[in-house]
Design a protein around this motif. Structure first.
Motif, short mmCIF file in Angstrom:
data_model
loop_
_atom_site.label_atom_id
_atom_site.label_comp_id
_atom_site.label_asym_id
_atom_site.label_seq_id
_atom_site.Cartn_x
_atom_site.Cartn_y
_atom_site.Cartn_z
N ALA A 57 97.15 60.06 -33.88
CA ALA A 57 98.59 60.31 -33.80
C ALA A 57 99.29 59.21 -33.01
O ALA A 57 100.36 58.71 -33.41
CB ALA A 57 98.86 61.67 -33.18
N GLU A 58 98.72 58.81 -31.88
CA GLU A 58 99.32 57.74 -31.07
C GLU A 58 99.35 56.42 -31.85
O GLU A 58 100.33 55.68 -31.77
CB GLU A 58 98.54 57.56 -29.77
N GLN A 59 98.28 56.15 -32.59
CA GLN A 59 98.24 54.91 -33.38
C GLN A 59 99.32 54.92 -34.46
O GLN A 59 99.98 53.92 -34.71
CB GLN A 59 96.86 54.76 -34.01
N LYS A 60 99.52 56.07 -35.10
CA LYS A 60 100.54 56.17 -36.15
C LYS A 60 101.94 56.00 -35.54
O LYS A 60 102.79 55.31 -36.10
CB LYS A 60 100.42 57.51 -36.86
N LEU A 61 102.17 56.59 -34.37
CA LEU A 61 103.47 56.42 -33.71
C LEU A 61 103.70 54.96 -33.34
O LEU A 61 104.82 54.44 -33.49
CB LEU A 61 103.57 57.31 -32.46
N PHE A 81 99.05 60.80 -44.31
CA PHE A 81 97.89 59.97 -44.02
C PHE A 81 96.64 60.82 -43.75
O PHE A 81 95.78 60.47 -42.95
CB PHE A 81 98.18 58.99 -42.87
N THR A 82 96.53 61.92 -44.50
CA THR A 82 95.39 62.82 -44.38
C THR A 82 94.08 62.10 -44.65
O THR A 82 93.06 62.38 -44.02
CB THR A 82 95.55 64.01 -45.33
N SER A 83 94.10 61.15 -45.56
CA SER A 83 92.86 60.44 -45.92
C SER A 83 92.30 59.62 -44.76
O SER A 83 91.13 59.25 -44.78
CB SER A 83 93.11 59.54 -47.13
N SER A 94 95.30 68.19 -42.54
CA SER A 94 96.42 67.40 -43.03
C SER A 94 96.98 66.56 -41.90
O SER A 94 96.87 66.92 -40.73
CB SER A 94 97.52 68.29 -43.62
N ALA A 95 97.59 65.44 -42.28
CA ALA A 95 98.23 64.56 -41.31
C ALA A 95 99.47 63.97 -41.98
O ALA A 95 99.36 63.31 -43.01
CB ALA A 95 97.27 63.45 -40.88
N VAL A 96 100.63 64.25 -41.39
CA VAL A 96 101.88 63.75 -41.96
C VAL A 96 102.75 63.18 -40.85
O VAL A 96 102.65 63.56 -39.69
CB VAL A 96 102.66 64.85 -42.72
N ALA A 97 103.59 62.26 -41.26
CA ALA A 97 104.61 61.71 -40.37
C ALA A 97 105.96 62.10 -40.96
O ALA A 97 106.22 61.84 -42.14
CB ALA A 97 104.48 60.20 -40.26
N ASN A 98 106.80 62.72 -40.15
CA ASN A 98 108.14 63.11 -40.57
C ASN A 98 109.15 62.23 -39.84
O ASN A 98 109.07 62.07 -38.63
CB ASN A 98 108.41 64.58 -40.23
N ILE A 113 99.34 66.68 -37.05
CA ILE A 113 97.98 66.71 -37.58
C ILE A 113 97.45 68.13 -37.41
O ILE A 113 97.53 68.72 -36.34
CB ILE A 113 97.07 65.70 -36.85
N THR A 114 96.92 68.68 -38.51
CA THR A 114 96.40 70.04 -38.54
C THR A 114 94.96 70.02 -39.03
O THR A 114 94.65 69.29 -39.96
CB THR A 114 97.26 70.91 -39.48
N TRP A 115 94.10 70.80 -38.39
CA TRP A 115 92.70 70.90 -38.81
C TRP A 115 92.17 72.26 -38.38
O TRP A 115 92.84 73.01 -37.69
CB TRP A 115 91.86 69.77 -38.23
N PHE A 116 90.98 72.60 -38.82
CA PHE A 116 90.36 73.87 -38.47
C PHE A 116 89.11 73.64 -37.63
O PHE A 116 88.36 72.69 -37.87
CB PHE A 116 89.98 74.66 -39.73
N GLU A 117 88.92 74.52 -36.66
CA GLU A 117 87.68 74.58 -35.89
C GLU A 117 87.16 76.00 -36.07
O GLU A 117 87.69 76.93 -35.49
CB GLU A 117 87.91 74.26 -34.42
N GLY A 118 86.16 76.12 -36.91
CA GLY A 118 85.69 77.46 -37.29
C GLY A 118 86.75 78.11 -38.14
O GLY A 118 87.15 77.59 -39.17
N THR A 119 87.26 79.24 -37.68
CA THR A 119 88.31 79.94 -38.42
C THR A 119 89.68 79.75 -37.79
O THR A 119 90.67 80.27 -38.29
CB THR A 119 88.00 81.45 -38.49
N LYS A 120 89.73 79.00 -36.69
CA LYS A 120 91.00 78.82 -35.98
C LYS A 120 91.67 77.51 -36.39
O LYS A 120 91.06 76.44 -36.39
CB LYS A 120 90.78 78.82 -34.47
N GLN A 121 92.95 77.62 -36.72
CA GLN A 121 93.73 76.42 -37.05
C GLN A 121 94.21 75.76 -35.77
O GLN A 121 94.73 76.42 -34.87
CB GLN A 121 94.92 76.78 -37.92
N LYS A 122 94.02 74.46 -35.69
CA LYS A 122 94.46 73.67 -34.55
C LYS A 122 95.53 72.69 -35.04
O LYS A 122 95.50 72.26 -36.19
CB LYS A 122 93.31 72.89 -33.93
N GLN A 123 96.45 72.34 -34.16
CA GLN A 123 97.51 71.41 -34.54
C GLN A 123 97.96 70.60 -33.33
O GLN A 123 98.01 71.11 -32.22
CB GLN A 123 98.70 72.19 -35.10
N ILE A 124 98.27 69.35 -33.60
CA ILE A 124 98.85 68.50 -32.57
C ILE A 124 100.13 67.91 -33.13
O ILE A 124 100.19 67.52 -34.30
CB ILE A 124 97.86 67.41 -32.11
N ARG A 125 101.17 67.89 -32.31
CA ARG A 125 102.48 67.32 -32.68
C ARG A 125 102.86 66.31 -31.62
O ARG A 125 102.84 66.61 -30.43
CB ARG A 125 103.56 68.38 -32.74
#
Length: 137
Positions: A57-61, A81-83, A94-98, A113-125
């Motif tokens: 995320a810092e690199q994209k910013l 930029f999910t890939s 998923s990873a998007v820039a708005n 950026i959103t991802w899963f750890e087990g069954t829990k969804q994690k997100q960083i903004r």
């Protein structure tokens, strides 16, 4: 002369009850240690994942900060930029820039950026403001 009963009482050693109690205690302690190692492994994975997505995320910013103001695309999402996310992050991810206009010469860039750890969804903004004049210009 000693009888069999008095000879038996004088012998030292472990009784069956003592052995069962000791085995139970050792088993419980072993399970606690195994549980501790499993928890440490999970926390290590969570920490690693958070470090990885924070760096991405810092690199994209930084990419948007260093781009010319007129080259920054507007939109939600302005870029997907999910890939570029590592394969070991939990799916779906998923990873998007708005990019939105705050003022005529000021854009807000937000990376999600959103991802899963087990069954829990994690997100960083993370977000930043990018000005037309730029920094030190």
């Amino acid at each position: 002369m000693q009888t069999w009963a008095t000879r038996y009482k004088n012998q030292s050693g472990f009784t069956l009850v003592e052995l069962v109690i000791t085995a139970t205690f050792v088993a419980a302690a072993g399970l606690a240690i195994v549980s501790l190692f499993i928890t440490i492994g999970k926390l290590s994975t969570q920490s690693r994942n958070l470090s990885i997505v924070t760096a991405i995320a810092e690199q994209k910013l930084e990419t948007y900060r260093n781009a010319p103001f007129t080259a920054i695309p507007l939109g939600t999402p302005a870029e997907n930029f999910t890939s570029s996310l590592p394969a070991n992050l939990g799916t779906p991810k998923s990873a998007v820039a708005n990019v939105t206009t705050v003022q005529s010469d000021l854009d807000k860039v937000e990376v999600v950026i959103t991802w899963f750890e087990g069954t829990k969804q994690k997100q960083i903004r993370m977000s930043t403001l990018v000005a037309k004049t730029g920094i030190n210009r």
